[in-house]
Design an enzyme around this catalytic site. Structure first.
Site, short mmCIF file in Angstrom:
data_model
loop_
_atom_site.label_atom_id
_atom_site.label_comp_id
_atom_site.label_asym_id
_atom_site.label_seq_id
_atom_site.Cartn_x
_atom_site.Cartn_y
_atom_site.Cartn_z
N ASP A 137 -0.59 7.78 -6.93
CA ASP A 137 -1.68 8.50 -6.26
C ASP A 137 -2.42 7.64 -5.24
OD1 ASP A 137 -2.51 7.04 -8.59
OD2 ASP A 137 -4.43 8.09 -8.59
N GLU A 145 -3.66 7.67 -11.49
CA GLU A 145 -4.15 6.39 -12.05
C GLU A 145 -5.57 6.13 -11.60
OE1 GLU A 145 -5.63 2.76 -12.65
OE2 GLU A 145 -5.08 3.28 -10.60
N GLU A 146 -5.89 6.48 -10.36
CA GLU A 146 -7.23 6.15 -9.85
C GLU A 146 -8.33 6.88 -10.62
OE1 GLU A 146 -7.73 3.76 -8.09
OE2 GLU A 146 -6.02 3.39 -6.79
N HIS A 204 -8.91 -0.70 -2.32
CA HIS A 204 -9.82 0.45 -2.14
C HIS A 204 -10.61 0.35 -0.85
CE1 HIS A 204 -9.80 1.86 -6.64
NE2 HIS A 204 -8.62 1.42 -6.23
ZN LIG Z 1 -6.94 1.46 -7.36
ZN LIG Z 2 -4.11 0.61 -8.28
#
Ligand SMILES: [Zn+2]
Ligand SMILES: [Zn+2]
Length: 390
Positions: free
Chosen positions: A90, A148-149, A361
């Site tokens: 993702d 996952e985020e 990020h």
């Molecule tokens: Zn991340």
């Molecule tokens: Zn990651």
């Protein structure tokens, strides 16, 4: 000592050459996913592309696993154990600030954590191992994991049976990591990524006119004292509507990170006690709510040793990062690691000489794509050794 020198050097054998020959494919796949990022649980096109490539490589494929997850299976010749390889797929709600040829084409969405690279590594590894299935005693399963985020993609895949039929004996996964220099690998047994709990703390007072504080109990004052006492646990504070009105209630938000279940329980208990104690001393009251959390990623010593040997054969012992490599971030790889023994490790993807230094990020995040074949080679060596071949 010559033997020691040889052991420390990368192993430029047939496997290394095979991986090296796949560099262009790795880069093309990574850039494709980078151009077309999809957020957690919306990874429909990503999943379709993954499934198509896995089928072309001859894997058995299951789609829609725990939502948008994809599972691929490589069955070896003789029967044996089953290794799960996990790759998260993702992207993030970030507007990309890079202007590379492969920059995100979707405004407000970006692969700003490297999961595009994880997906490419998983696919090329699947192709490589499918081509060597006769060397595998057992089964390799791939879990291309969504969300996952939001640390919410692994548990639905486990609930949907990813660890069954055939039953998984061990799991490995990697994260490309820009703080570590490309060419280096971080492998460490025990707690590796922290647990994370989101918390909401409500502080209750008694509102009134700002000019008559002696008639009121100001929850903002109590909240400020709690923030000071709790140090960096609190990252959000919200309360009050006007400068001359004392609020009834203040809400604080934050996150708690720990490496062991004991520390995690202690921190959460102490924070609740501290908030209630500080608020009570100021005639206010406090109530702590813990949101859905994530366990720490704890690496199994034996599987970690297997990955360490694979990393040494790939990059040389001098390129394993020294010291404590633990990370305060969390990752729902923890769900797999809590179910079967495994290892989560970091593959360096930063390169200050080329200006690749942006943190994960960030809207300037990028990876040195030289990390991609390293990830494939370490995992391939670990898989081949786990399934009885070196
Ligand atoms: Zn991340
Ligand atoms: Zn990651």
């Amino acid at each position: 000592m010559p033997a020691r020198r040889a052991a420390a050097s990368p192993n430029h054998d047939e496997l290394h050459r095979d991986v090296a020959s796949r560099l262009q494919r790795l880069v093309e796949l990574r850039r494709h996913f980078h151009r077309h990022p999809e957020l957690a649980l919306e990874e429909h096109a990503t999943a379709a592309t993954i499934a198509e490539h896995l089928r072309q490589a001859g894997l058995e494929v299951r789609t829609g696993v725990g939502g948008t997850g994809v599972v691929g299976v490589v069955r070896g010749g003789p029967p044996g154990r089953t290794l799960l390889i996990r790759a998260d797929i993702d992207a993030l709600p970030v507007r990309e600030a890079n202007d590379s040829a492969y920059a995100s084409r979707v405004p407000g969405k970006m692969h700003a954590c490297g999961h595009d690279g994880h997906t490419a590594i998983g696919l090329v590894l699947a192709e490589l191992l499918a081509g060597r299935s006769d060397q595998l005693h057992g089964t390799v399963k791939f879990a291309f994991q969504p969300a996952e985020e939001q640390v919410s993609g692994a548990a639905p895949m486990v609930a949907d049976g990813v660890l069954r039929d055939p039953a998984v004996d061990a799991v490995i996964g990697l994260h490309l990591w820009s703080p570590v220099h490309v060419g280096d690998v971080t492998v460490q047994a025990g707690p590796f990524f922290a647990s994370a709990d989101s918390l909401t703390l409500r502080v209750f007072g008694r509102g009134g006119h700002g000019a008559m504080p002696h008639h009121n109990v100001d929850p903002i004052l109590a909240a400020a004292q709690i923030v000071t006492a709790a140090q960096s646990l609190v990252s959000m504070i919200h309360g009050g509507t006007a400068g001359n009105i004392v609020a009834d209630q203040v809400e604080l938000g934050g996150t708690v990170r720990a490496y062991t279940p004991e520390d995690r329980a202690l921190l959460l208990r102490r924070l609740s006690e501290l908030a209630q104690g500080v608020a009570g001393a100021l005639r206010a009251s406090a109530e702590l709510t813990i949101g859905g959390g994530s366990d720490a990623c704890v690496n199994d010593p034996a599987i970690t040793e297997l990955v360490r040997r694979a990393a040494i054969a790939t990059v040389g012992a001098e390129h394993l990062t020294p010291g404590d490599g633990r990370q305060s971030v969390s990752d729902d790889m923890a769900v797999f690691l809590a179910s079967v023994p495994g290892c989560y490790f970091l593959v360096g993807a930063g390169n200050p000489e080329r200006g690749i230094t942006a943190p994960h990020h960030s809207n300037h995040f990028d990876i040195d794509e030289g990390a991609l074949p390293i990830g494939v080679e370490v995992m391939a060596r670990a898989a081949l050794e786990f399934l009885g071949q070196t």
